[in-house]
Structures are given as C-alpha cells and as structure tokens.
Design a protein around this motif. Structure first.
Motif, mmCIF file in Angstrom:
data_model
loop_
_atom_site.group_PDB
_atom_site.id
_atom_site.type_symbol
_atom_site.label_atom_id
_atom_site.label_comp_id
_atom_site.label_asym_id
_atom_site.label_seq_id
_atom_site.Cartn_x
_atom_site.Cartn_y
_atom_site.Cartn_z
ATOM 1 N N GLY A 71 34.705 34.064 39.049
ATOM 2 C CA GLY A 71 36.141 34.972 39.422
ATOM 3 C C GLY A 71 35.870 36.198 40.409
ATOM 4 N N ASN A 75 37.122 36.574 43.779
ATOM 5 C CA ASN A 75 38.111 37.957 43.914
ATOM 6 C C ASN A 75 37.394 38.993 45.719
ATOM 7 O OD1 ASN A 75 39.777 38.194 42.089
ATOM 8 N ND2 ASN A 75 38.748 39.208 40.399
ATOM 9 N N HIS A 100 39.624 44.773 37.211
ATOM 10 C CA HIS A 100 38.476 44.377 36.942
ATOM 11 C C HIS A 100 37.139 44.808 38.141
ATOM 12 C CE1 HIS A 100 34.390 41.972 36.475
ATOM 13 N NE2 HIS A 100 34.787 41.531 35.216
ATOM 14 N N GLN A 179 41.740 36.453 33.325
ATOM 15 C CA GLN A 179 41.975 35.751 31.853
ATOM 16 C C GLN A 179 43.530 35.718 30.500
ATOM 17 O OE1 GLN A 179 40.031 37.198 29.320
ATOM 18 N NE2 GLN A 179 38.881 38.822 30.406
ATOM 19 N N LYS A 200 35.713 31.826 30.532
ATOM 20 C CA LYS A 200 36.975 33.120 29.659
ATOM 21 C C LYS A 200 37.821 31.803 29.057
ATOM 22 C CE LYS A 200 35.786 36.431 31.774
ATOM 23 N NZ LYS A 200 34.897 37.219 31.905
HETATM 24 C C1 LIG Z 1 39.205 40.367 34.664
HETATM 25 C C2 LIG Z 1 38.373 39.152 35.727
HETATM 26 N N1 LIG Z 1 38.200 39.199 36.532
HETATM 27 C C3 LIG Z 1 36.972 38.212 37.190
HETATM 28 C C4 LIG Z 1 36.049 38.381 36.932
HETATM 29 C C5 LIG Z 1 34.944 38.333 36.986
HETATM 30 O O1 LIG Z 1 35.060 36.116 36.817
HETATM 31 P P1 LIG Z 1 32.865 35.990 36.507
HETATM 32 O O2 LIG Z 1 32.454 36.662 35.363
HETATM 33 O O3 LIG Z 1 33.287 34.426 36.429
HETATM 34 O O4 LIG Z 1 32.398 36.112 37.775
HETATM 35 C C6 LIG Z 1 36.418 38.363 34.656
HETATM 36 C C7 LIG Z 1 35.094 38.522 34.044
HETATM 37 O O5 LIG Z 1 34.745 39.508 33.342
HETATM 38 C C8 LIG Z 1 37.781 39.508 34.769
HETATM 39 O O6 LIG Z 1 37.740 39.206 33.084
#
Ligand SMILES: Cc1ncc(COP(=O)(O)O)c(C=O)c1O
Length: 386
Positions: A71, A75, A100, A179, A200
């Motif tokens: 994620g 992003n 986030h 999420q 998740k």
């Molecule tokens: C809403 C949200 N965006 C992005 C992330 C980041 O994802 P990742 O852990 O796969 O890099 C998370 C995880 O903590 C998240 O909850």
C-alpha cells in the motif's frame, strides 16, 4: 494464557490456504515472468491470472492493475506519479487530515518540491464534506486523494459522491482502499486510482496493487527494466502476487464474512461502551468498517491500556500514533475533535473473519478491568477528583 488477536487493521494472520498456495508457487513457479522460455511462461501465466482476480474484484480491466510492493508504494506512486505527470496543468493537490502517513508524507514531500496541498478537515464522525471538497478545487488542482475506509476510526467515505465532484471539475481522484478492500463495497468506477494491499486480508506482507484507470496520466515512479507495462519496474514477486489473489478470492467467496464481522463489531462496541466514561470514535453502522471498534477511555492513556491488555493476552493498538507520552497524539483523532485527552485515551480493536464472540467478550472484559485499575493510579484521575 489464550491469545486474542484484535489488531487486524495493523496486519492479519496469513490464511493457511494462501500460505500453501504461495509455497507451491515459490517452489514450482521460480521462473522470471519476463523470460520467454517455459518457466518464464508459467510464471507469466500465474501473474496474469492473479491480475484478472484483482481486476474482477473491483470491476476493472486487467491492464488497469499494476502490482506494487504494498500500500505504501501504491500510494506514493499514485500521489507523486499523478503530480509529476500533470504538472503542466498545475501543482495543486487536495487530500484530508485523516490520511495514512504514506499519503500525508508524500504530499508533504511534494510541498517541499513546490506543490500546494490542501488538507481537508472532517466532521466529528470523520466524514469529508463534498461541499468543502468542491470549494477547495481550483483550476490548477490535479489530484484529490481521499482514504476510503480509515485505518484508525473505520469511517467509510462516499467515494461515488466525491468522485462525481472531481469529474465535474476535471480533477483526478485517488483513494487508498487498503482497509476497506473486500470489507466494504468498492468499485473501480468510483475513482481514477485505487490503492490495494494484501496483508490486511490474510494475504502476504509486501504486496499491493494500484488500479489506474485507462488513460489516466501518471509518471512511473520506479524505473528499471520496464515491468508492469513500464509503470513499475522490478521482477514481480510472483508468489506474493499469487498469494494476494488467493486471499482476495477467499475474502470475496466468504459472502457472510462482512455481516458476521459487523455483528461482532457491534457486540464489541456495546460491551466496551458499558465501561464508564467511554466514547466511540467514528460513526456507527454501514459507514463504519465492519471490523473496526475504536473507543476513548477518559482519564487513562491508550498506551497503558494496550500494554496491560497485552499482559492479558489481548493484542490491540492505540488509536494514537505515538510511541510514547511525549509524542503527538493521533492526527486522525485530533482531526475529529481537537481534544488531546480523548486522543490519548483511544484504543483500537480490529477484527478479522476468524474472530469469535468469546474473543470479543474476553477482550471487552479485560478492557474493563484494565481501565478500572489504571484509573485508580492515573494522575489525570486524581486531578479530576480534586
Ligand atoms: C490505510 C492504509 N494505507 C496504506 C497502508 C500501507 O500499506 P503497506 O503496509 O502495504 O505498505 C496501510 C497499512 O498500514 C493502511 O492501513
């Protein structure tokens, strides 16, 4: 001591079926998906199968799915990639105060490079106002990025409404759906870019995807050998991607899973609210993630509660992002209501499809005991009584 894992918004346990499938891929499909020989073709076939599963799950075309390392990367790619590709039009971005950190920090970094960023506030339940969004859009706005299901308080934004506003003003719309993916309805037609990840939803860590609607202008962020249609170079993590797709299939197939989790969530919330001077953070009902319960206990620190719960075998987390008392409380809770005490006293419990009623009852019972004990020794409480 039994262990009750209620921190599924942080990450989930990998599903045994996902793990088994990944092992099979890891051992058997070791070819590089870019190679033209048999082992390469086998790997490529599995990669494209996985892409099809993810695309179908949100109603996207296969070519609109780009795999990433999670994620965070998706992003970063969405925010920075769109900003750079569209800088001819303008250097303005709109996001919210409850994103986030990977979106917030990507925006802050862009500000250092000369972009202007508007951080929209939210109402007391965490909702972004469409009117506020529309007011904030300028001629030079190129991107709006708004989280779908919030990782701390579980509020679910109305993507359809927000996207319509962006479309009217010819602005691209990105949403972080890490999420909400498979837990709330999510359609590709509700955004131009959507961030997804695997860990998740009982998939592996270190795998994610970015949905990029056809014809959206975005600059690649990771350069190299031109993998993923030149959008994200690097040899694909085939076992991880295959495991991601398997996790999606299992979640999508579990038709009753969302309802079951929502029922358990409501049971947990009502048990927690029986503890005196406890307030729910975020909304109730359909506009809340089916696995999220976030409450604030007055007069105590979230960190202390989480540590004491841990000693009783319950894994939860603070709603606050702080690692120690001296650090700032959660930016999300502060955005809801500028009340540091409420933010410091918040605890997040997040369920998975494996959570049970006994676990929920046990966690709430432990929370009641812990809060009562901590209040007795809390300096905040002695001040209140004086
Ligand atoms: C809403 C949200 N965006 C992005 C992330 C980041 O994802 P990742 O852990 O796969 O890099 C998370 C995880 O903590 C998240 O909850």
């Amino acid at each position: 001591m039994k262990l009750v894992y209620l921190d599924n918004a942080a990450t989930t346990a990998i599903d045994a079926e996902v793990e088994k499938f990944m092992q099979k891929c890891q051992l058997g499909l070791y070819g590089n998906a870019s190679s033209i020989h048999k082992k390469g073709r086998e790997a490529k076939e599995e990669l494209e199968k996985a892409r099809k599963v993810i695309a179908k799950s949100i109603g996207a075309k296969e070519k609109e799915i780009i795999f990433t390392s999670g994620g965070t990367e998706a992003n970063n790619f969405a925010v920075k990639g769109v900003a750079f590709a569209n800088k001819g039009k303008g250097r303005r971005i709109i996001t919210t105060k409850i994103e986030h950190e990977c979106v917030l920090n990507s925006c802050r970094w862009l500000e250092e490079q000369g972009w202007k960023v508007t951080y929209l506030g939210v109402d007391g339940k965490g909702f972004v106002s469409g009117k506020e969004l529309e007011k904030a859009i300028r001629k030079d706005t190129v991107l709006v990025s708004i989280i779908h299901g919030n990782n701390e308080i579980g509020v679910i934004q109305d993507l359809k409404e927000l996207h319509e506003i962006c479309k009217r003003h010819d602005v691209l719309f990105h949403t972080d759906a890490c999420q909400s993916y498979t837990k709330a309805e999510l359609k590709a037609e509700w955004a131009d870019l959507i961030t997804l990840n695997a860990h998740k939803i009982h998939g592996p860590k270190g795998v994610g995807a970015l949905y990029i609607k056809e014809r959206v202008k975005i600059s690649p962020w990771q350069h190299g050998g031109g993998h993923e249609r030149g959008m994200r170079s690097g040899t694909e993590n085939l076992a991880g991607i295959a495991g991601f797709a398997k996790a999606v299939e299992l979640a999508v197939d579990d038709k009753e899973g969302k309802k079951r989790m929502a029922k358990l969530r409501d049971c947990l919330i009502s048990e927690l609210l029986k503890i005196p001077r406890t307030t729910l953070n975020g909304p109730r009902g359909e506009r809340r993630l089916c696995n999220n319960a976030n409450v604030s206990f007055a007069g105590v620190e979230g960190e202390g509660i989480v540590a004491a719960l841990d000693a009783k075998g319950v894994c939860a987390s603070t709603g606050s992002a702080c690692a120690s008392r001296s650090l700032e409380p959660s930016h999300v809770l502060i955005a809801l209501e500028n009340n540091p005490e409420r933010a410091h006293g918040s605890v997040r419990f997040t369920l998975s499809r494996y959570s049970t009623k006994e676990e929920v009852k046990y966690a709430a019972k432990c929370a009641g005991e812990v809060v009562e004990k901590l209040r007795k020794i809390s300096p905040l409480e002695s001040e209140r009584e004086r």
